[in-house]
Write a protein that holds these residues in place. Structure first.
Motif, PDB file in Angstrom:
ATOM      1  N   PHE A  11       9.462   5.412   3.187  1.00 36.05           N
ATOM      2  CA  PHE A  11      10.027   4.951   1.919  1.00 36.05           C
ATOM      3  C   PHE A  11      11.560   4.952   1.946  1.00 36.05           C
ATOM      4  N   ALA A  12      12.171   5.982   2.554  1.00 40.94           N
ATOM      5  CA  ALA A  12      13.637   6.115   2.545  1.00 40.94           C
ATOM      6  C   ALA A  12      14.328   5.091   3.440  1.00 40.94           C
ATOM      7  N   ASN A  51       3.824   8.474  -7.249  1.00 38.07           N
ATOM      8  CA  ASN A  51       4.812   7.768  -8.063  1.00 38.07           C
ATOM      9  C   ASN A  51       5.541   6.706  -7.250  1.00 38.07           C
ATOM     10  N   LEU A  52       5.850   7.036  -6.003  1.00 34.49           N
ATOM     11  CA  LEU A  52       6.539   6.068  -5.146  1.00 34.49           C
ATOM     12  C   LEU A  52       5.648   4.865  -4.835  1.00 34.49           C
ATOM     13  N   HIS A  53       4.356   5.088  -4.648  1.00 33.42           N
ATOM     14  CA  HIS A  53       3.438   3.996  -4.316  1.00 33.42           C
ATOM     15  C   HIS A  53       3.250   3.025  -5.480  1.00 33.42           C
ATOM     16  N   LYS A  54       3.583   3.464  -6.679  1.00 32.14           N
ATOM     17  CA  LYS A  54       3.470   2.580  -7.838  1.00 32.14           C
ATOM     18  C   LYS A  54       4.605   1.566  -7.900  1.00 32.14           C
ATOM     19  N   ILE A  55       5.610   1.771  -7.068  1.00 29.32           N
ATOM     20  CA  ILE A  55       6.762   0.864  -7.042  1.00 29.32           C
ATOM     21  C   ILE A  55       6.482  -0.246  -6.045  1.00 29.32           C
ATOM     22  N   THR A  56       6.420  -1.487  -6.534  1.00 29.52           N
ATOM     23  CA  THR A  56       6.029  -2.607  -5.668  1.00 29.52           C
ATOM     24  C   THR A  56       7.115  -2.977  -4.665  1.00 29.52           C
ATOM     25  N   LYS A  57       8.373  -2.930  -5.096  1.00 29.00           N
ATOM     26  CA  LYS A  57       9.486  -3.264  -4.203  1.00 29.00           C
ATOM     27  C   LYS A  57      10.487  -2.104  -4.226  1.00 29.00           C
ATOM     28  N   PRO A  58      10.220  -1.065  -3.445  1.00 31.17           N
ATOM     29  CA  PRO A  58      11.069   0.126  -3.496  1.00 31.17           C
ATOM     30  C   PRO A  58      12.509  -0.152  -3.080  1.00 31.17           C
ATOM     31  N   THR A  59      13.443   0.471  -3.792  1.00 31.26           N
ATOM     32  CA  THR A  59      14.872   0.365  -3.495  1.00 31.26           C
ATOM     33  C   THR A  59      15.461   1.759  -3.467  1.00 31.26           C
TER      34      THR A  59
END
Length: 599
Positions: free
Chosen positions: A169-170, A198-206
């Protein structure tokens, strides 16, 4: 013999810097007889400043003149001039002659003159923001994340699978790795899994998403303090920020500030000033901005355009508690305040204030420092917690309505105030009464005042101690004969000190140079000996006072046990006997009958 270019022991503990330092070693060849400009570019959070500082630490001893100028973009945006940066560069050479640099043109001349034919290493940090630079590789990212999440270079065996997800993710960005790792430190697997969900719920992580996840893990009060720091207090001294936050929230914020440092939300520099990465500050601004599309419905206002829109549209501000209008040089007055009844802090460069300010019953801070055109204050809210800062309001004539001046001791206000360099205010015929009325207020509150103890004092221009202070002496100590223990109507002691700026009559300016940093001391403070736990020492920036000043404060009888009180001047916590700024001091024992006479 010059030492070869090597990576310091300190840098080895910083992950992912070795290869970058080695890449800089060739173009930074210190033995080259030519001028070289080298730029390091990239997005925020990838470690440009860290790399620059490590490179500087490794190379500076090879150069006759060396200087690291940090936050160049921020300093220039704030000061609108390069003079401060020029002075920092040239101070080790010019020393006491540094005052001769008064504008950029003069600074350029001195720079050319002083640095000509010298071997110079100059690092300018944060002069611009560009787009891309690659992040850390897998091994470096794993090490950095583990150091922050487990305080060792390898993760715990049971956390490897979770660990890999967070690394992915990072995307190798140091700031995200550091912030997420610090947030997860000491937490169990259930907490790690929860954050990963919570991170997986973000479709386009920034980067914003990774920082926001860490923010959401804070407690409610921690979030409020973090947002306040991000919006209003970056670059201020930690001690000053803690004082403001303590008063704002009615709690001790010190432990929360250091918790935010531990979790990498904020940091502190060598001068104990609060720092914060640009991306983290932008995240905080975004969070406040997302509270509402209408700026008037947000919890904090600090952007000039938002403030202008709100004021010009007379928008009701039910949630607003703090307005920072610092550097709003063109704002001369404000509209009606009747729509912001919950306002607790207000600061600006006003010429006048509306009468509607009287309706702000929750107002606790009114910051008017450097309002050089302000002549008089209107009726203010009746609030014992209200503190007004009128430092450097050179034109201010009165703190009250003129119609009240005929009443004896009419200057008995509910509020407390600062009045440094208010040279017109102290010419008011009722000013001594104002000082005495403050002592009455302090004494009437008893040994445990309901307002902040730090505000139980007055500082204002004046070179003579009022006659009311019956025990007076020249120098920095005064003797007081204390009543016997059987005396039950003795309330405490009022003290008055005349002091000056150390620069006013200093024959040798070099005496103010710190022998350790080789720079001029930034400030001085007057301590009270013996030490009293509830007395804040008087602190001033060197060169900030235009005249001699009075410092008046009150101590309840429970704290008064010594009969000789002395006032010692400290420079960065170092006592310099030959540079004591206290010229005179006085004391008056306050009894119950004194209160009756004053009223």
């Amino acid at each position: 013999m010059q030492a070869p270019f090597t990576i310091s022991d300190c840098s080895r503990r910083l992950v992912g810097t070795d290869s970058a330092l080695e890449q800089l070693s060739l173009p930074l060849a210190y033995d080259a007889n030519e001028v070289r400009f080298i730029g390091v570019k990239g997005m925020g959070g990838i470690g440009k400043t860290t790399l620059a500082k490590l490179t500087f630490d490794n190379l500076f001893h090879h150069f006759e003149v060396h200087c690291f100028l940090d936050n160049v973009r921020e300093v220039y945006a704030r000061d609108h001039t390069l003079v401060g940066l020029q002075k920092k560069l040239l101070f080790p050479i010019l020393r006491e002659k540094i005052a001769e640099i008064w504008d950029e043109g003069c600074g350029s001349i001195f720079t050319k003159k002083c640095l000509c034919n010298k071997k110079v290493l100059l690092v300018l940090d944060d002069v611009d923001q560009l787009n891309q630079l690659e992040g850390l590789n897998y091994v470096e990212a794993l090490k950095l994340f583990s150091l922050n999440a487990f305080r060792k270079e390898q993760p715990e065996e049971d956390f490897w699978e979770l660990f890999e997800h967070f690394l992915k993710f990072a995307k190798g960005l140091p700031l995200a790795l550091k912030t997420l790792g610090s947030f997860l430190y000491t937490r169990g697997q259930d907490s790690w899994k929860s954050e990963l969900d919570n991170l997986h719920k973000i479709t386009k992580p920034t980067v914003f998403n990774s920082l926001k996840i860490s923010y959401e893990g804070l407690e409610a009060m921690e979030k409020r303090i973090f947002l306040d720091v991000a919006c209003f207090h970056k670059g201020k001294r930690i001690t000053d920020v803690i004082r403001i936050l303590d008063s704002s929230f009615g709690i001790s914020s010190c432990i929360m500030i250091y918790m935010l440092i531990e979790r990498s939300f904020i940091d502190k520099d060598c001068e104990n000033k609060i720092g914060m990465h640009d991306l983290i500050q932008e995240m905080a601004w975004t969070i406040v901005g997302q509270e509402s599309k209408n700026p008037g419905l947000r919890s904090r206002l600090w952007l000039p355009n938002d403030i202008f829109h709100v004021f010009m549209s007379n928008t009701d501000l039910p949630n607003l508690k703090y307005i920072d209008l610092t550097f709003s040089y063109k704002l001369m007055s404000t509209p009606d305040f009747s729509g912001i009844l919950n306002l607790e802090k207000l600061g600006n460069n006003f010429v006048s204030l509306p009468e509607s300010i009287r309706g702000l019953s929750k107002l606790q801070f009114l910051r008017l420092e450097r309002c050089k055109s302000l002549l008089v204050l209107p009726h203010l809210p009746s609030n014992i917690k209200l503190h007004i800062d009128v430092d450097n309001c050179a034109s201010l004539k009165r703190l009250c309505d003129p119609s009240k001046l005929s009443i004896c001791f009419a200057n008995l206000y509910d509020f407390t105030f600062n009045s440094v360099n208010c040279i017109t205010l102290v010419q008011d015929e009722g000013w001594i009464n104002t000082i005495l009325s403050r002592i009455l207020k302090f004494a009437a509150e008893g040994p445990y005042p309901s307002y902040d103890k730090k505000f139980t004092q007055i500082v204002s221009p004046r070179s003579e101690i009022p006659e009311w202070f019956s025990n007076q002496s020249v120098g920095h100590s005064v003797n007081v004969e204390l009543p016997p223990p059987s005396c039950n109507n003795w309330l405490g002691i009022a003290f008055c000190v005349v002091f000056e700026d150390p620069k006013q009559n200093l024959a040798n300016p070099a005496a103010l140079i710190c022998p350790y940093t080789l720079r001029q001391y930034d400030e001085f403070h007057i301590g009270v000996l013996p030490c009293f736990p509830n007395v804040t020492s008087q602190r001033c920036k060197i060169g900030s006072l235009v005249l001699e000043h009075l410092w008046v404060f009150y101590l309840p009888s429970k704290l008064c046990q010594a009969e000789q009180i002395s006032f010692t001047t400290f420079y960065d916590y170092e006592c310099k006997p030959g540079l004591n700024v206290v010229k005179k001091c006085g004391a008056h024992l306050v009894y119950e009958q004194d209160l009756e006479e004053l009223t």
